[in-house]
Scaffold this motif. Sequence first.
Motif, PDB file in Angstrom:
ATOM      1  N   ALA A 277       9.291  -1.136   0.186  1.00  0.00           N
ATOM      2  CA  ALA A 277       9.880   0.116  -0.286  1.00  0.00           C
ATOM      3  C   ALA A 277       8.819   1.188  -0.444  1.00  0.00           C
ATOM      4  O   ALA A 277       7.712   0.932  -0.926  1.00  0.00           O
ATOM      5  N   ARG A 278       9.172   2.388  -0.028  1.00  0.00           N
ATOM      6  CA  ARG A 278       8.271   3.523  -0.191  1.00  0.00           C
ATOM      7  C   ARG A 278       9.090   4.798  -0.228  1.00  0.00           C
ATOM      8  O   ARG A 278      10.279   4.820   0.118  1.00  0.00           O
ATOM      9  N   LEU A 279       8.457   5.859  -0.668  1.00  0.00           N
ATOM     10  CA  LEU A 279       9.098   7.160  -0.760  1.00  0.00           C
ATOM     11  C   LEU A 279       8.352   8.156   0.104  1.00  0.00           C
ATOM     12  O   LEU A 279       7.113   8.164   0.133  1.00  0.00           O
ATOM     13  N   ILE A 280       9.108   9.008   0.792  1.00  0.00           N
ATOM     14  CA  ILE A 280       8.532  10.155   1.497  1.00  0.00           C
ATOM     15  C   ILE A 280       8.927  11.402   0.709  1.00  0.00           C
ATOM     16  O   ILE A 280      10.112  11.633   0.448  1.00  0.00           O
ATOM     17  N   LEU A 281       7.946  12.182   0.319  1.00  0.00           N
ATOM     18  CA  LEU A 281       8.189  13.441  -0.375  1.00  0.00           C
ATOM     19  C   LEU A 281       7.791  14.574   0.563  1.00  0.00           C
ATOM     20  O   LEU A 281       6.602  14.771   0.844  1.00  0.00           O
ATOM     21  N   ASP A 282       8.780  15.296   1.043  1.00  0.00           N
ATOM     22  CA  ASP A 282       8.562  16.382   1.994  1.00  0.00           C
ATOM     23  C   ASP A 282       8.763  17.704   1.257  1.00  0.00           C
ATOM     24  O   ASP A 282       9.828  17.958   0.696  1.00  0.00           O
TER      25      ASP A 282
END
Length: 633
Positions: A277-282
């Motif tokens: 699991a990971r998050l992309i913050l754009d």
Amino acid sequence: MGQPAADQDEPVSDPILVEIVAGTLASVESEVETAIGRTARSPMIRDAHDFRVGIHDVHMRKLTGRSYSALVQPVVRDYPIATMVPGDVFFHNDVYLSEGGIGHLPDLCVTVPVFHDGQVVAFVQAFGHHDDIGGTVPGSMPSHATSVFEEGLMVPPIKLWAAGVPNEAALKIMTRNSRMPESLSADLDAECSACLMGARRIADLFDRYGRSAVEAAFAAILSATTRAYRTELLSKIPDGQYVWEDYAEHDGVDPPRLHAQRITLTKLSDGDGVSGARLILDFTGTSPQARGPINHCADYADGVFLAKWLAPVLRNLADSPERMAQLNANEGVVPLLELRFPPKGTLLTPIFPAPTNARTFVILRLLGVLTGVLAKAVGGRMPADQETIRYTGVYGTDLDGRPYLMREVLGGGSGGRPYADGEDTVHVVPDSRNLPTEFSEARFPFVVERLGLAVDSGGPGRHRGGLGYDKHIRMLVDAHFMSIADRSILSCWGVAGGRAGRPFEVVIDPGGPHERAVDALADAEPVRAGEIIRIRTTGGGGWGDPLTRPVVEVLRDVQWRKVSVDGARRDYGVVLTGSPDAGADTLGVDGPATASLRATLVADRAGEEPMFDRGPGYSRLSGGRSWAEVDHR
């Protein structure tokens, strides 16, 4: 030197030694901070405690996670590790050459390498907000700056001490550029000496257990953080994409308007929702860089500083407040967050020499934006908006004809939470505090006539937002007031039916013949001797429908003078009998009138409301809209 991922395969470490090493790191961090606090001279460092200490490994990974800190990357970039020797102390404050670790020039950073068997094995670092480093106004935070050159002396990474010998020429240049040279010199001495002491403590750890064992423990500490965040926090976020934005309201140069900070959050994971699991913050959609000083240089070193700055927000997803308090945000959070920045020329990617001294408006707002976008992802089960930082102060000549400068970082209310009210007068900088009244009155020419809670400032909700400060300062001599503050138009937002809190406000001579409101960005507002400066800081947003708040809790709030009688009726639909002025025990609830009023207020609502309440200031700046398109679920 490369920076290995914290969750890759690491050498096996003795779990008992890991606990010993983790405890030693925390102890050394606290010892260094205590030494700085006891020996520094400026009020911002010694009394307000606006400084941080961090311990990093040789790969420049932050090992401690109680608080944020600057970065070692700019030092290693300019002074390769192989060239460092014992007794070296490095210094920098250059925003654009700090790899994102320094936000404005008053934040001065000291870095000391730790040696074992003649090799660098770690770093001890301290950085903090100092009284003055030059520039066009006292305090080095000109609210109307249009260039970083107006904000003070810029120092790229330099060797402030070489093999134990201080660089007297550099110290002379820095103190000559400061309006408060004695306190600046004393602060730097305190920070250098404390970090050198901390380096000796960390070196003792290596001497005792050996390099390979200690480094394996370092890796285990970071890997444990990665695992905990992935399994306990990221697993609570459904896979998908979510968008939200919030705004800074003014930059000190152009008229107030909405300066957007937008996050598009994408949660990715394997089929079980946990593994990988990971998050992309754009941050695409963030507004162009401002002419005034609210820009923040975030897009350096792959956004490592910003990742560690934002990651603590995720702790709100923990199973309990107790577990939340146990989760640190060290470098182990970095592998879980991929940050994507827009091209150069935005609030987060400013082009040199854009000014940055009020960059707190942007980076603190980003904490709220991440909180808001997570609220959309998890059905509102996140706190409402927290207080935002503000710097206030006075300067001039005291009763003995000596120049003085008083700066203070006052806190405000945190947001209501799904399980509890917000906290009152929280200082968003960890461990910082308002200046003690006894100290202030002894050193500066004013009297603190009131320091209490700002009634009705917390956003109404099932769980009320925390209250801000209400502080009254009476000047004994003519002076100038200064303020670098946000949230004077836009409020801390409420969520899941909660309402926005009250915004920041400064009034000089309240009730007097010269009563006037002061702009939240002010460099030199004149104040006459005898006049009062009334400062009311922001209240946190509310969580949940205020009409569902138990009547007994509203009554208690009025008895405690956190909510007024009028506020109880207006915001919570609770009709009280008696008067707090006649004593808290005279207050009671008119049950039938309360039931009738609450039913009327519910009936008057027009359709489904958005998830967020931004308060009346948003309508003023948005052309009459009550909410943004992204505010709906």
